[in-house]
Design a protein around this motif. Structure first.
Motif, PDB file in Angstrom:
ATOM      1  N   LEU A   4       0.828  -1.201   0.000  1.00  0.00           N
ATOM      2  CA  LEU A   4       0.000   0.000   0.000  1.00  0.00           C
ATOM      3  C   LEU A   4       0.860   1.247   0.000  1.00  0.00           C
ATOM      4  O   LEU A   4       1.921   1.280   0.624  1.00  0.00           O
ATOM      5  CB  LEU A   4      -0.895   0.014   1.244  1.00  0.00           C
ATOM      6  N   PRO A   5       0.402   2.320  -0.659  1.00  0.00           N
ATOM      7  CA  PRO A   5       1.118   3.591  -0.553  1.00  0.00           C
ATOM      8  C   PRO A   5       0.937   4.143   0.848  1.00  0.00           C
ATOM      9  O   PRO A   5      -0.045   3.833   1.533  1.00  0.00           O
ATOM     10  CB  PRO A   5       0.402   4.475  -1.593  1.00  0.00           C
ATOM     11  N   PRO A   6       1.857   4.952   1.317  1.00  0.00           N
ATOM     12  CA  PRO A   6       1.711   5.522   2.663  1.00  0.00           C
ATOM     13  C   PRO A   6       0.511   6.461   2.713  1.00  0.00           C
ATOM     14  O   PRO A   6       0.169   7.105   1.709  1.00  0.00           O
ATOM     15  CB  PRO A   6       3.027   6.277   2.866  1.00  0.00           C
ATOM     16  N   PRO A   7      -0.161   6.552   3.857  1.00  0.00           N
ATOM     17  CA  PRO A   7      -1.289   7.470   3.972  1.00  0.00           C
ATOM     18  C   PRO A   7      -0.848   8.904   3.805  1.00  0.00           C
ATOM     19  O   PRO A   7       0.231   9.296   4.260  1.00  0.00           O
ATOM     20  CB  PRO A   7      -1.824   7.194   5.382  1.00  0.00           C
ATOM     21  N   VAL A 218     -15.183   7.902   3.982  1.00  0.00           N
ATOM     22  CA  VAL A 218     -13.929   7.257   4.354  1.00  0.00           C
ATOM     23  C   VAL A 218     -14.259   5.819   4.739  1.00  0.00           C
ATOM     24  O   VAL A 218     -15.310   5.548   5.322  1.00  0.00           O
ATOM     25  CB  VAL A 218     -13.227   8.003   5.511  1.00  0.00           C
ATOM     26  N   GLY A 219     -13.367   4.891   4.391  1.00  0.00           N
ATOM     27  CA  GLY A 219     -13.631   3.501   4.735  1.00  0.00           C
ATOM     28  C   GLY A 219     -12.427   2.621   4.518  1.00  0.00           C
ATOM     29  O   GLY A 219     -11.473   3.003   3.820  1.00  0.00           O
ATOM     30  N   THR A 220     -12.453   1.468   5.122  1.00  0.00           N
ATOM     31  CA  THR A 220     -11.413   0.468   4.906  1.00  0.00           C
ATOM     32  C   THR A 220     -11.687  -0.272   3.603  1.00  0.00           C
ATOM     33  O   THR A 220     -12.725  -0.102   2.968  1.00  0.00           O
ATOM     34  CB  THR A 220     -11.403  -0.549   6.053  1.00  0.00           C
ATOM     35  N   ARG A 221     -10.747  -1.106   3.242  1.00  0.00           N
ATOM     36  CA  ARG A 221     -10.926  -1.975   2.078  1.00  0.00           C
ATOM     37  C   ARG A 221     -12.230  -2.755   2.168  1.00  0.00           C
ATOM     38  O   ARG A 221     -13.022  -2.797   1.227  1.00  0.00           O
ATOM     39  CB  ARG A 221      -9.726  -2.918   2.016  1.00  0.00           C
ATOM     40  N   ALA A 222     -12.496  -3.366   3.342  1.00  0.00           N
ATOM     41  CA  ALA A 222     -13.709  -4.165   3.505  1.00  0.00           C
ATOM     42  C   ALA A 222     -14.951  -3.298   3.414  1.00  0.00           C
ATOM     43  O   ALA A 222     -15.956  -3.698   2.814  1.00  0.00           O
ATOM     44  CB  ALA A 222     -13.680  -4.906   4.840  1.00  0.00           C
ATOM     45  N   ASP A 223     -14.915  -2.097   4.003  1.00  0.00           N
ATOM     46  CA  ASP A 223     -16.066  -1.198   3.947  1.00  0.00           C
ATOM     47  C   ASP A 223     -16.433  -0.873   2.498  1.00  0.00           C
ATOM     48  O   ASP A 223     -17.596  -0.950   2.094  1.00  0.00           O
ATOM     49  CB  ASP A 223     -15.762   0.138   4.649  1.00  0.00           C
ATOM     50  N   TRP A 252      -8.292   2.859  14.152  1.00  0.00           N
ATOM     51  CA  TRP A 252      -8.663   1.843  13.178  1.00  0.00           C
ATOM     52  C   TRP A 252      -7.452   0.943  12.937  1.00  0.00           C
ATOM     53  O   TRP A 252      -6.346   1.434  12.673  1.00  0.00           O
ATOM     54  CB  TRP A 252      -9.087   2.464  11.854  1.00  0.00           C
ATOM     55  N   ALA A 253      -7.665  -0.355  12.995  1.00  0.00           N
ATOM     56  CA  ALA A 253      -6.556  -1.290  12.842  1.00  0.00           C
ATOM     57  C   ALA A 253      -6.139  -1.465  11.387  1.00  0.00           C
ATOM     58  O   ALA A 253      -5.025  -1.914  11.110  1.00  0.00           O
ATOM     59  CB  ALA A 253      -6.941  -2.649  13.441  1.00  0.00           C
ATOM     60  N   LYS A 254      -7.033  -1.128  10.454  1.00  0.00           N
ATOM     61  CA  LYS A 254      -6.764  -1.375   9.032  1.00  0.00           C
ATOM     62  C   LYS A 254      -6.538  -0.064   8.291  1.00  0.00           C
ATOM     63  O   LYS A 254      -7.037   0.995   8.699  1.00  0.00           O
ATOM     64  CB  LYS A 254      -7.951  -2.109   8.398  1.00  0.00           C
ATOM     65  N   PRO A 255      -5.811  -0.114   7.168  1.00  0.00           N
ATOM     66  CA  PRO A 255      -5.663   1.077   6.327  1.00  0.00           C
ATOM     67  C   PRO A 255      -7.020   1.544   5.813  1.00  0.00           C
ATOM     68  O   PRO A 255      -7.985   0.777   5.765  1.00  0.00           O
ATOM     69  CB  PRO A 255      -4.772   0.589   5.177  1.00  0.00           C
ATOM     70  N   PHE A 279     -31.205  -1.632   7.606  1.00  0.00           N
ATOM     71  CA  PHE A 279     -30.624  -1.797   6.271  1.00  0.00           C
ATOM     72  C   PHE A 279     -30.132  -0.473   5.696  1.00  0.00           C
ATOM     73  O   PHE A 279     -29.795  -0.403   4.510  1.00  0.00           O
ATOM     74  CB  PHE A 279     -31.646  -2.421   5.320  1.00  0.00           C
ATOM     75  N   ASP A 280     -30.093   0.577   6.505  1.00  0.00           N
ATOM     76  CA  ASP A 280     -29.577   1.865   6.050  1.00  0.00           C
ATOM     77  C   ASP A 280     -28.084   1.730   5.770  1.00  0.00           C
ATOM     78  O   ASP A 280     -27.343   1.109   6.538  1.00  0.00           O
ATOM     79  CB  ASP A 280     -29.814   2.925   7.134  1.00  0.00           C
ATOM     80  N   SER A 281     -27.630   2.353   4.686  1.00  0.00           N
ATOM     81  CA  SER A 281     -26.220   2.206   4.302  1.00  0.00           C
ATOM     82  C   SER A 281     -25.261   2.846   5.295  1.00  0.00           C
ATOM     83  O   SER A 281     -24.061   2.543   5.263  1.00  0.00           O
ATOM     84  CB  SER A 281     -25.986   2.773   2.900  1.00  0.00           C
ATOM     85  N   LEU A 282     -25.734   3.696   6.191  1.00  0.00           N
ATOM     86  CA  LEU A 282     -24.850   4.195   7.243  1.00  0.00           C
ATOM     87  C   LEU A 282     -24.403   3.074   8.162  1.00  0.00           C
ATOM     88  O   LEU A 282     -23.279   3.092   8.676  1.00  0.00           O
ATOM     89  CB  LEU A 282     -25.558   5.285   8.077  1.00  0.00           C
ATOM     90  N   ILE A 283     -25.267   2.074   8.369  1.00  0.00           N
ATOM     91  CA  ILE A 283     -24.996   1.059   9.396  1.00  0.00           C
ATOM     92  C   ILE A 283     -25.111  -0.373   8.884  1.00  0.00           C
ATOM     93  O   ILE A 283     -25.036  -1.307   9.676  1.00  0.00           O
ATOM     94  CB  ILE A 283     -25.958   1.238  10.595  1.00  0.00           C
ATOM     95  N   TRP A 284     -25.293  -0.572   7.573  1.00  0.00           N
ATOM     96  CA  TRP A 284     -25.548  -1.941   7.108  1.00  0.00           C
ATOM     97  C   TRP A 284     -24.334  -2.855   7.262  1.00  0.00           C
ATOM     98  O   TRP A 284     -24.478  -4.061   7.318  1.00  0.00           O
ATOM     99  CB  TRP A 284     -26.106  -1.962   5.690  1.00  0.00           C
ATOM    100  N   GLU A 285     -23.140  -2.286   7.312  1.00  0.00           N
ATOM    101  CA  GLU A 285     -21.938  -3.096   7.518  1.00  0.00           C
ATOM    102  C   GLU A 285     -21.625  -3.052   9.014  1.00  0.00           C
ATOM    103  O   GLU A 285     -21.188  -2.032   9.548  1.00  0.00           O
ATOM    104  CB  GLU A 285     -20.783  -2.512   6.699  1.00  0.00           C
ATOM    105  N   ARG A 286     -21.892  -4.163   9.712  1.00  0.00           N
ATOM    106  CA  ARG A 286     -21.908  -4.147  11.175  1.00  0.00           C
ATOM    107  C   ARG A 286     -20.537  -3.860  11.788  1.00  0.00           C
ATOM    108  O   ARG A 286     -20.424  -3.150  12.795  1.00  0.00           O
ATOM    109  CB  ARG A 286     -22.455  -5.475  11.701  1.00  0.00           C
ATOM    110  N   ALA A 287     -19.476  -4.417  11.192  1.00  0.00           N
ATOM    111  CA  ALA A 287     -18.140  -4.157  11.739  1.00  0.00           C
ATOM    112  C   ALA A 287     -17.793  -2.680  11.635  1.00  0.00           C
ATOM    113  O   ALA A 287     -17.179  -2.098  12.544  1.00  0.00           O
ATOM    114  CB  ALA A 287     -17.102  -5.007  11.008  1.00  0.00           C
ATOM    115  N   ARG A 288     -18.180  -2.036  10.544  1.00  0.00           N
ATOM    116  CA  ARG A 288     -17.934  -0.599  10.370  1.00  0.00           C
ATOM    117  C   ARG A 288     -18.717   0.205  11.411  1.00  0.00           C
ATOM    118  O   ARG A 288     -18.199   1.162  11.986  1.00  0.00           O
ATOM    119  CB  ARG A 288     -18.334  -0.190   8.950  1.00  0.00           C
TER     120      ARG A 288
END
Length: 391
Positions: A4-7, A218-223, A252-255, A279-288
């Motif tokens: 990955l490139p540096p942040p 803003v989000g991680t790869r998984a997000d 955050w543990a991930k880039p 099911f709102d997209s603000l919260i649909w990804e539980r880990a995020r």
């Protein structure tokens, strides 16, 4: 994952939270001129679901951002004027019609492999296409029946055929009527300007990653990959060309990656107080959701009743940019029933009262009744506050 490139910069957890809220249309002045379709274009995808408590999830999403719009207004905005279509994105979603070309990679993938292990009688697929061509938009029932009469998955040949055509992109759903999909030929329903599969897979993925990054802020790869259900390796292949900026977020543990628009100015403005669909997209990804808000939430509709913790369709309470509790609502005549309420403390009582009364008014209820409040000492203050703000 490739190197990955540096942040390019570090964000605080609070900055990331506010960036996410603004990107999702839940911070700052709501775009009332854009209306429901403006919300759809901003989010890029609005998930559909069969559960209807206060309303169906795709109605709750613009309500959370714009307030108490008429429910007919919401449906008309989605399904009239040829401005959107339904397809497989995060799940079954309503999508802006201009995103049709971006899903060419998925349509090609569906065409290249068999589905469902359903065998079709000779000519069944062609018959459905011809029927739509000659008769115009039709439901599965109008095409000859959706079911064979067995279990719920025992689809008729015409239903299998039209769903396969939907996945392939020869047929499109641009309306739901009584919750039934209305099918039409894509060549007739999708505007010529976007009716093409010219984009190669890499360009489809690049655009979807960029759009997901914009919708999340803003989000991680998984997000970001999860937003349109892309695989991690698909994200990896295109993120360098997506225009997203590598960042780090404290805690955050991930880039992470941010959209340049999200970094152009500090997110400020009024916070919306509202109940959110699970099911709102603000919260649909539980880990995020846990990472950004420190809030653990699971949909318990499919959990056996004795094992539920917060209720059948618990809706998180968003207020002041934080998730401050949840309520499992129901309707009984003209009363909104809060079957179970949980709050993070006494300071959240006014917010919950406001959200319950506004939701009640939106769905045509004139009263709010509490059943269970997880913190018994908050029951009386919440009851009093609801009485105070009820019209």
């Amino acid at each position: 994952m490739t190197s990955l490139p540096p942040p390019v910069l570090e964000l605080s957890a609070d900055q990331a939270r506010r960036i996410a809220l603004r990107a999702q249309g839940l911070m700052g002045a709501p775009d009332r001129r854009g209306g429901v379709h403006g919300v759809l274009r901003r989010l890029g995808a609005v998930q559909l679901d069969t559960i209807s408590v206060l309303a169906r999830s795709h109605e709750l999403v613009p309500y959370a951002r714009l307030g108490a719009l008429g429910r007919r207004t919401v449906d008309d905005a989605y399904w009239s004027g040829g401005r959107s279509f339904e397809y497989w994105s995060h799940a079954a979603c309503i999508l802006p019609v201009e995103e049709w070309p971006h899903f060419a990679f998925r349509r090609r993938a569906y065409r290249s492999r068999p589905h469902w292990n359903h065998d079709l009688p000779d000519g069944a697929y062609e018959t459905v296409i011809e029927q739509l061509r000659t008769e115009g938009p039709l439901t599965a029932t109008e095409l000859g029946g959706a079911k064979n009469g067995g279990e719920w998955w025992d689809w008729s040949a015409s239903k299998v055929a039209v769903e396969r055509a939907l996945m392939y992109g020869e047929v499109v759903c641009t309306e739901r009527r009584g919750w039934k999909r209305v099918y039409d030929l894509a060549e007739r329903a999708i505007p010529d300007a976007v009716l093409h599969d010219d984009l190669d897979d890499a360009e489809c993925l690049r655009r979807l990653v960029a759009l997901a990054g914009r919708s999340l802020g803003v989000g991680t790869r998984a997000d970001i990959a999860d937003y349109h259900r892309l695989r991690a390796e698909q994200f990896d292949a295109v993120v360098a060309d997506s225009g997203l900026v590598p960042v780090s977020v404290r805690g955050w543990a991930k880039p992470a990656w941010a959209h340049p628009e999200a970094l152009a100015s500090e997110p400020r403005g009024r916070h919306r107080t509202t109940l959110l669909s699970p099911f709102d997209s603000l919260i649909w990804e539980r880990a995020r959701t846990e990472r950004i808000f420190g809030f653990t939430h699971r949909l318990e509709a499919y959990v056996p009743r004795p094992k539920r913790i917060h209720g059948y369709f618990a809706m998180p309470l968003l207020a002041g940019g934080l998730l401050r509790g949840r309520v499992d609502p129901a309707r009984e005549g003209s009363t909104l029933v809060a079957r179970q309420v949980s709050l993070d403390g006494a300071k959240s009582v006014p917010y919950m009262a406001q959200a319950l009364v506004e939701a009640a008014s939106w769905v045509g209820c004139t009263d709010v009744r509490l059943e269970r409040v997880d913190a018994p000492e908050l029951r009386e203050p919440l009851t009093a506050e609801i009485a105070r703000v009820l019209p």
